[in-house]
Scaffold this motif. Structure first.
Motif, PDB file in Angstrom:
ATOM      1  N   VAL A   1       0.838  -1.207   0.000  1.00 25.58           N
ATOM      2  CA  VAL A   1       0.000   0.000   0.000  1.00 25.58           C
ATOM      3  C   VAL A   1       0.868   1.250   0.000  1.00 25.58           C
ATOM      4  CG1 VAL A   1      -1.590   1.387   1.394  1.00 25.58           C
ATOM      5  CG2 VAL A   1      -2.028  -1.047   1.046  1.00 25.58           C
ATOM      6  N   MET A   2       1.908   1.269   0.838  1.00 23.18           N
ATOM      7  CA  MET A   2       2.767   2.446   0.940  1.00 23.18           C
ATOM      8  C   MET A   2       3.610   2.646  -0.316  1.00 23.18           C
ATOM      9  SD  MET A   2       1.841   3.886   3.573  1.00 23.18           S
ATOM     10  CE  MET A   2       3.038   5.195   3.434  1.00 23.18           C
ATOM     11  N   MET A   3       3.997   1.556  -0.971  1.00 24.34           N
ATOM     12  CA  MET A   3       4.719   1.696  -2.241  1.00 24.34           C
ATOM     13  C   MET A   3       3.827   2.366  -3.288  1.00 24.34           C
ATOM     14  SD  MET A   3       7.021  -1.750  -2.723  1.00 24.34           S
ATOM     15  CE  MET A   3       8.580  -1.932  -1.844  1.00 24.34           C
ATOM     16  N   MET A   4       2.545   2.005  -3.286  1.00 22.84           N
ATOM     17  CA  MET A   4       1.621   2.634  -4.217  1.00 22.84           C
ATOM     18  C   MET A   4       1.360   4.093  -3.829  1.00 22.84           C
ATOM     19  SD  MET A   4       1.081   0.608  -6.639  1.00 22.84           S
ATOM     20  CE  MET A   4      -0.287   1.413  -7.492  1.00 22.84           C
ATOM     21  N   VAL A   5       1.356   4.384  -2.532  1.00 19.53           N
ATOM     22  CA  VAL A   5       1.241   5.778  -2.080  1.00 19.53           C
ATOM     23  C   VAL A   5       2.430   6.579  -2.596  1.00 19.53           C
ATOM     24  CG1 VAL A   5       1.326   7.302  -0.065  1.00 19.53           C
ATOM     25  CG2 VAL A   5      -0.171   5.310  -0.042  1.00 19.53           C
ATOM     26  N   ALA A   6       3.626   5.984  -2.504  1.00 18.94           N
ATOM     27  CA  ALA A   6       4.839   6.654  -2.988  1.00 18.94           C
ATOM     28  C   ALA A   6       4.760   6.891  -4.497  1.00 18.94           C
ATOM     29  CB  ALA A   6       6.070   5.819  -2.645  1.00 18.94           C
ATOM     30  N   ILE A   7       4.309   5.887  -5.227  1.00 16.50           N
ATOM     31  CA  ILE A   7       4.213   6.005  -6.689  1.00 16.50           C
ATOM     32  C   ILE A   7       3.207   7.091  -7.079  1.00 16.50           C
ATOM     33  CG2 ILE A   7       3.440   4.798  -8.782  1.00 16.50           C
ATOM     34  CD1 ILE A   7       4.637   2.217  -7.515  1.00 16.50           C
ATOM     35  N   SER A   8       2.085   7.163  -6.350  1.00 18.53           N
ATOM     36  CA  SER A   8       1.078   8.184  -6.664  1.00 18.53           C
ATOM     37  C   SER A   8       1.523   9.573  -6.196  1.00 18.53           C
ATOM     38  CB  SER A   8      -0.261   7.826  -6.018  1.00 18.53           C
ATOM     39  OG  SER A   8      -0.147   7.790  -4.608  1.00 18.53           O
ATOM     40  N   THR A   9       2.364   9.630  -5.160  1.00 14.80           N
ATOM     41  CA  THR A   9       2.877  10.914  -4.673  1.00 14.80           C
ATOM     42  C   THR A   9       3.880  11.511  -5.654  1.00 14.80           C
ATOM     43  OG1 THR A   9       2.591  10.237  -2.366  1.00 14.80           O
ATOM     44  CG2 THR A   9       4.082  12.068  -2.768  1.00 14.80           C
ATOM     45  N   PHE A  10       4.661  10.649  -6.313  1.00  6.38           N
ATOM     46  CA  PHE A  10       5.675  11.132  -7.251  1.00  6.38           C
ATOM     47  C   PHE A  10       4.983  11.871  -8.405  1.00  6.38           C
ATOM     48  CE2 PHE A  10       8.908  11.085 -10.501  1.00  6.38           C
ATOM     49  CZ  PHE A  10      10.096  11.159  -9.792  1.00  6.38           C
ATOM     50  N   GLN A  11       5.491  13.057  -8.715  1.00  6.85           N
ATOM     51  CA  GLN A  11       4.897  13.891  -9.759  1.00  6.85           C
ATOM     52  C   GLN A  11       5.466  13.502 -11.125  1.00  6.85           C
ATOM     53  OE1 GLN A  11       2.373  16.453  -8.876  1.00  6.85           O
ATOM     54  NE2 GLN A  11       2.519  14.893  -7.274  1.00  6.85           N
ATOM     55  N   TRP A  12       4.862  12.490 -11.734  1.00 10.14           N
ATOM     56  CA  TRP A  12       5.363  11.997 -13.020  1.00 10.14           C
ATOM     57  C   TRP A  12       5.258  13.054 -14.112  1.00 10.14           C
ATOM     58  CZ3 TRP A  12       7.960   7.659 -12.419  1.00 10.14           C
ATOM     59  CH2 TRP A  12       7.640   6.835 -11.336  1.00 10.14           C
ATOM     60  N   VAL A  13       4.324  13.986 -13.942  1.00 11.24           N
ATOM     61  CA  VAL A  13       4.187  15.049 -14.935  1.00 11.24           C
ATOM     62  C   VAL A  13       5.452  15.900 -15.017  1.00 11.24           C
ATOM     63  CG1 VAL A  13       3.175  16.702 -13.304  1.00 11.24           C
ATOM     64  CG2 VAL A  13       2.658  16.894 -15.736  1.00 11.24           C
ATOM     65  N   SER A  14       6.191  15.977 -13.898  1.00 11.82           N
ATOM     66  CA  SER A  14       7.420  16.775 -13.905  1.00 11.82           C
ATOM     67  C   SER A  14       8.472  16.175 -14.830  1.00 11.82           C
ATOM     68  CB  SER A  14       7.982  16.901 -12.479  1.00 11.82           C
ATOM     69  OG  SER A  14       8.363  15.628 -11.969  1.00 11.82           O
ATOM     70  N   ILE A  15       8.415  14.860 -15.035  1.00 12.69           N
ATOM     71  CA  ILE A  15       9.343  14.203 -15.967  1.00 12.69           C
ATOM     72  C   ILE A  15       8.865  14.398 -17.403  1.00 12.69           C
ATOM     73  CG2 ILE A  15      10.296  11.980 -16.696  1.00 12.69           C
ATOM     74  CD1 ILE A  15      10.213  11.098 -13.797  1.00 12.69           C
ATOM     75  N   ARG A  16       7.545  14.322 -17.593  1.00 17.89           N
ATOM     76  CA  ARG A  16       7.005  14.457 -18.957  1.00 17.89           C
ATOM     77  C   ARG A  16       7.239  15.848 -19.537  1.00 17.89           C
ATOM     78  NH1 ARG A  16       2.611  11.441 -16.805  1.00 17.89           N
ATOM     79  NH2 ARG A  16       1.317  13.304 -16.644  1.00 17.89           N
ATOM     80  N   ILE A  17       7.219  16.879 -18.683  1.00 18.15           N
ATOM     81  CA  ILE A  17       7.356  18.246 -19.185  1.00 18.15           C
ATOM     82  C   ILE A  17       8.749  18.809 -18.960  1.00 18.15           C
ATOM     83  CG2 ILE A  17       4.903  18.693 -18.763  1.00 18.15           C
ATOM     84  CD1 ILE A  17       5.745  20.380 -16.328  1.00 18.15           C
ATOM     85  N   VAL A  18       9.709  17.937 -18.604  1.00 18.89           N
ATOM     86  CA  VAL A  18      11.042  18.427 -18.250  1.00 18.89           C
ATOM     87  C   VAL A  18      11.694  19.160 -19.414  1.00 18.89           C
ATOM     88  CG1 VAL A  18      12.291  16.317 -18.893  1.00 18.89           C
ATOM     89  CG2 VAL A  18      13.197  17.800 -17.078  1.00 18.89           C
ATOM     90  N   ASN A  19      11.445  18.725 -20.658  1.00 21.83           N
ATOM     91  CA  ASN A  19      12.064  19.380 -21.809  1.00 21.83           C
ATOM     92  C   ASN A  19      11.375  20.696 -22.166  1.00 21.83           C
ATOM     93  OD1 ASN A  19       9.732  18.054 -22.591  1.00 21.83           O
ATOM     94  ND2 ASN A  19      10.447  17.661 -24.676  1.00 21.83           N
ATOM     95  N   LYS A  20      10.237  20.986 -21.499  1.00 22.28           N
ATOM     96  CA  LYS A  20       9.525  22.238 -21.745  1.00 22.28           C
ATOM     97  C   LYS A  20       9.751  23.256 -20.629  1.00 22.28           C
ATOM     98  CE  LYS A  20       5.922  19.645 -24.147  1.00 22.28           C
ATOM     99  NZ  LYS A  20       4.496  19.244 -24.162  1.00 22.28           N
ATOM    100  N   MET A  21      10.444  22.842 -19.571  1.00 21.76           N
ATOM    101  CA  MET A  21      10.666  23.720 -18.423  1.00 21.76           C
ATOM    102  C   MET A  21      11.979  24.491 -18.590  1.00 21.76           C
ATOM    103  SD  MET A  21       9.659  21.006 -15.408  1.00 21.76           S
ATOM    104  CE  MET A  21      10.126  22.092 -14.060  1.00 21.76           C
TER     105      MET A  21
END
Length: 512
Positions: A339-359
């Motif tokens: 459960v906590m591993m899934m909490v960690a995965i959902s807490t991680f802001q994956w959008v920050s990786i997807r838009i890294v080349n636009k930042m």
């Protein structure tokens, strides 16, 4: 009273069915998370459940945002792990109470609005670092301590069982919402793994192997620590960090709920409620906490818009503490780890990786720096502070480069400098370099219609410029200054010419 505790504001229609179901669902999602965070910090699971109950009920009744859920959150307990290991649980309780006092002061002095100064890249780094900490802490559960105190990795069948049950938990949490969202996936996952372990009599580590739950009501308890300056020096830094982290997460969650419900919460009122809740935790055996993003979203998605669901959730947790301890102790640790591993995965802001080349590169640097400080030092408040400072310096540098001056001489031989861009500490030197006092005519006008005198460095730059012209027997006029700027410059030696009709007035909008 109606404005203070809107729980009893009967002019607002409450959907009692939605509030009841939302409260029950929130309680079921808070229990595994509270247990996991308590165990992560080396505390009794009961300490985590007390925090969930106490934080939940105090903030539900007194908080500034109906629909928001608070409990024993990982963001606050992670920063206290080092203190718990070095000084013990009594120091933890004292620190939590002191953090509560600091949070109350923030609310009383109406400082909650300053959370708006946290840039988005800082939040990305903060949440990503927190997610990594939570995930790595779960990996520690795959270790075992023998009779001699030697820590080693699980091997053979115990490792396969732990890994398999964890994988099963993750699979249920991931796939179950695709079938239905009526029941929390984390609760279903824990029940499934619990039934599998009991049904097949699988030998694996359970909550009882970590600590036993007494199941008593929380009782008033003054932390047993020396009341001295030395003790204050030990706990104050931790309390300051916890207070900062707790308020940052709580007020950002409040902003999120504002957007979802299209309504306005009260940041300062929420700060006071968070402080009171943590003071209560410190004196009633809770590990402290703050607003919980995941549980708040569960609450809103279940249809809650009032305070009642938060109170129901807290009462449910208390009933489980009193009557459900024997069952909770049999919960497999693998289920909580999953459960906590899934909490960690959902807490991680994956959008920050997807838009890294636009930042912008500066934003990428800020996000990575904040995440690294969070992971390496476990100091979330320091990470946010460093991120804000770096962002502010980058902003100041960018604006310092933007100050410009348009120059022209009118038919009367008066030279005009039209200043563009803010005049502040970063641009003061560049501002002074725009002028040529020796070769300029006897009368010079500096037009601030498209500029703004911001700080003491700017005032000093204007004052020095006026003195340079005066020493040469020339006159400097300042035009289109705002009323606030004129007050700031009242002691300057320049002759100030003001066009009242065209002057803008710059004032800070007071918080309603």
């Amino acid at each position: 009273m109606k404005n203070t505790i809107s729980l009893f504001d009967f002019s607002k229609k409450i959907n009692y069915k939605n509030e009841l179901l939302a409260g029950f669902t929130v309680a079921m999602t808070m229990i595994p998370e509270s247990l996991s965070f308590a165990i992560l910090a080396g505390l009794s699971p009961l300490t985590g459940l007390y925090a969930a109950c106490l934080m939940g009920i105090v903030t539900a009744v007194l908080g500034g945002r109906p629909g928001m859920v608070s409990g024993g959150a990982g963001a606050t307990i992670v920063v206290l792990i080092a203190l718990i290991k070095s000084h013990g649980i009594e120091y933890l309780f004292a620190t939590v109470a002191l953090a509560g006092i600091l949070q109350m002061l923030v609310g009383v002095f109406k400082l909650g609005k300053f959370v708006r100064l946290i840039p988005q890249p800082v939040m990305y780094g903060f949440l990503n670092g927190l997610a990594i900490i939570i995930f790595m802490a779960q990996v520690e559960q795959f270790k075992i301590t023998d009779a001699n105190g030697v820590i080693s990795w699980l091997q053979g069948m115990p490792l396969y069982i732990m890994g398999g049950l964890t994988a099963l938990t993750i699979a249920v949490v991931y796939f179950f919402p695709k079938l239905t969202k009526t029941v929390p996936a984390s609760l279903v996952a824990i029940v499934v793994v619990f039934v599998v372990v009991l049904g097949f009599n699988i030998p694996t580590k359970t909550v009882a192997d970590i600590a036993h739950i007494s199941g008593n009501l929380p009782t008033f308890h003054i932390p047993k620590i020396p009341f001295s300056l030395e003790t204050l020096q030990i706990i104050f830094p931790y309390a300051l960090i916890m207070a900062g982290v707790g308020l940052i997460e709580s007020l950002l969650t409040l902003s999120m709920v504002d957007e979802i419900t299209n309504s306005k919460g009260n940041a300062n009122k929420e700060s006071v409620a968070q402080g009171l809740a943590n003071i209560t935790n410190g004196f009633f055996g809770g590990m402290g906490g703050c607003a919980m993003v995941a549980q708040t979203l569960v609450n809103l998605n279940a249809g809650s818009r009032a305070r009642l669901s938060g109170i129901i959730a807290s009462v449910m947790i208390l009933l489980i503490i009193l009557f459900g301890a024997p069952i909770i102790e049999k919960i497999p640790m693998a289920a909580l780890v999953g459960v906590m591993m899934m909490v960690a995965i959902s807490t991680f802001q994956w959008v920050s990786i997807r838009i890294v080349n636009k930042m912008p590169k500066s934003d990428i640097f800020v996000g990575i720096t904040v995440a690294l400080i969070t992971v390496i030092l476990h100091n979330l408040a320091l990470a946010v502070l460093v991120g804000v400072i770096i962002s502010a310096l980058v902003f100041a540098w960018d604006n310092a480069k933007r100050i410009r001056a348009r120059k022209h001489t009118d038919e009367n031989g008066v030279k005009h400098y039209e200043i563009l861009g803010p005049l502040f500490f970063g641009s003061a030197t560049a501002f002074a370099d725009k002028f040529d006092p020796i070769n300029d005519p006897d009368e010079v006008v500096v037009d601030f219609k498209e500029s703004r005198i911001v700080d003491m460095s700017a005032i000093d730059a204007v004052d020095k410029l006026s003195k340079r012209y005066k020493q040469l027997g020339k006159t400097l006029f300042l035009r289109h200054l705002s009323e606030d700027c004129r007050k700031m410059l009242k002691n300057a030696e320049a002759v100030v010419e003001i066009n009242i009709q065209d002057d803008p007035t710059y004032k800070v909008m007071p918080e309603k």
